[in-house]
Write a protein that holds these residues in place. Sequence first.
Motif, mmCIF file in Angstrom:
data_model
loop_
_atom_site.group_PDB
_atom_site.id
_atom_site.type_symbol
_atom_site.label_atom_id
_atom_site.label_comp_id
_atom_site.label_asym_id
_atom_site.label_seq_id
_atom_site.Cartn_x
_atom_site.Cartn_y
_atom_site.Cartn_z
ATOM 1 N N THR A 50 20.533 50.933 25.907
ATOM 2 C CA THR A 50 20.315 51.124 27.339
ATOM 3 C C THR A 50 21.454 51.923 27.944
ATOM 4 N N PHE A 51 22.676 51.576 27.576
ATOM 5 C CA PHE A 51 23.858 52.330 28.020
ATOM 6 C C PHE A 51 23.712 53.809 27.651
ATOM 7 N N ALA A 52 23.298 54.083 26.430
ATOM 8 C CA ALA A 52 23.209 55.465 25.952
ATOM 9 C C ALA A 52 22.115 56.250 26.668
ATOM 10 N N ASN A 53 21.032 55.571 27.024
ATOM 11 C CA ASN A 53 19.883 56.265 27.607
ATOM 12 C C ASN A 53 20.013 56.506 29.109
ATOM 13 N N GLU A 54 20.932 55.775 29.746
ATOM 14 C CA GLU A 54 21.113 55.928 31.191
ATOM 15 C C GLU A 54 22.213 56.941 31.490
ATOM 16 N N GLN A 55 22.311 57.323 32.750
ATOM 17 C CA GLN A 55 23.379 58.203 33.201
ATOM 18 C C GLN A 55 23.871 57.736 34.560
ATOM 19 N N GLY A 56 25.051 58.228 34.939
ATOM 20 C CA GLY A 56 25.561 57.964 36.275
ATOM 21 C C GLY A 56 25.763 56.497 36.571
ATOM 22 N N LYS A 57 25.295 56.060 37.750
ATOM 23 C CA LYS A 57 25.512 54.691 38.217
ATOM 24 C C LYS A 57 24.897 53.664 37.277
ATOM 25 N N LYS A 58 23.698 53.969 36.757
ATOM 26 C CA LYS A 58 23.041 53.006 35.873
ATOM 27 C C LYS A 58 23.812 52.821 34.573
ATOM 28 N N GLY A 63 22.424 54.461 19.691
ATOM 29 C CA GLY A 63 22.410 55.568 20.623
ATOM 30 C C GLY A 63 23.766 56.165 20.942
ATOM 31 N N LEU A 64 24.796 55.762 20.214
ATOM 32 C CA LEU A 64 26.143 56.243 20.530
ATOM 33 C C LEU A 64 26.349 57.660 20.000
ATOM 34 N N THR A 65 27.048 58.470 20.803
ATOM 35 C CA THR A 65 27.358 59.847 20.451
ATOM 36 C C THR A 65 28.814 60.133 20.811
ATOM 37 N N VAL A 66 29.329 61.270 20.334
ATOM 38 C CA VAL A 66 30.695 61.627 20.703
ATOM 39 C C VAL A 66 30.794 61.872 22.205
ATOM 40 N N ALA A 67 29.687 62.233 22.846
ATOM 41 C CA ALA A 67 29.708 62.509 24.278
ATOM 42 C C ALA A 67 29.764 61.240 25.125
#
Length: 251
Positions: free
Chosen positions: A166-174, A201-205
């Motif tokens: 979920t962390f990986a798939n969201e952006q910004g505030k979420k 879902g973890l990436t270097v970014a």
Amino acid sequence: MRSQLLLGVNIDHVATLRQARYRTMLGAHNVEPSILQAALEAEAAGAQSITIHLRADRRHIVDEDVYLLRKKIGTKMNLEMGNTPEILAIALEVKPDFVCMVPENREEVTTEGGLDVVGQKELLRASVSQLEANGTRVSMFIDPDLDQIRASAEIGASMVELHTGTFANEQGKKRTQEAARLKAAAELGHSLGLQINAGHGLTVANLPELFIVPHLAELNIGHSIVARSVFVGMRQAIAEFRAVMDTYTRP
């Protein structure tokens, strides 16, 4: 305090590529890519463990892979598995260093969401007890839910792996909100004596944004490493992750 964040490399999707052509002819002399070579490349690049998921439908990793890797790899084996009698029997025979209990849905492309430990406490407790008595440390792959953390400790697990999908798939505030949930879960788990791992879902970014989470011991990363290795090779892909992971500071 700076201490190395360990890396478990999941090589399931090397097997996915192999199965795309050789699913029914694994004994042929020209089967590729080699799951063993992938594991050895990951080890040479500094992986502290090799993660494989033996699914009930054998869609990528198959039984022969489990036995071969257990004999041939020099580092630790982390076997992801659903809590079924068939796979449990294999785990008890193979004696991997770690087992990570995960949910399985035959219709999913990959593991979606964490295991419901709260709803399966007694079934999971029995399997955890057998595995731990057999010399295998057991982890629960769970969402960052405090009740799931408590239940994991109650059934005798040594570790939890926090689901970061979920962390990986969201952006910004979420994403920030999900990172806060992961932080709270890690703090509670650590206070209960659990080793805190994370993955999905973890990436270097996105890794730097995860590093507000304290007490992380090991990350299990697969798809992003295998995808990157198509272009730069397994060793370089892992080196790129390690460069980011080595900036992590534990409290």
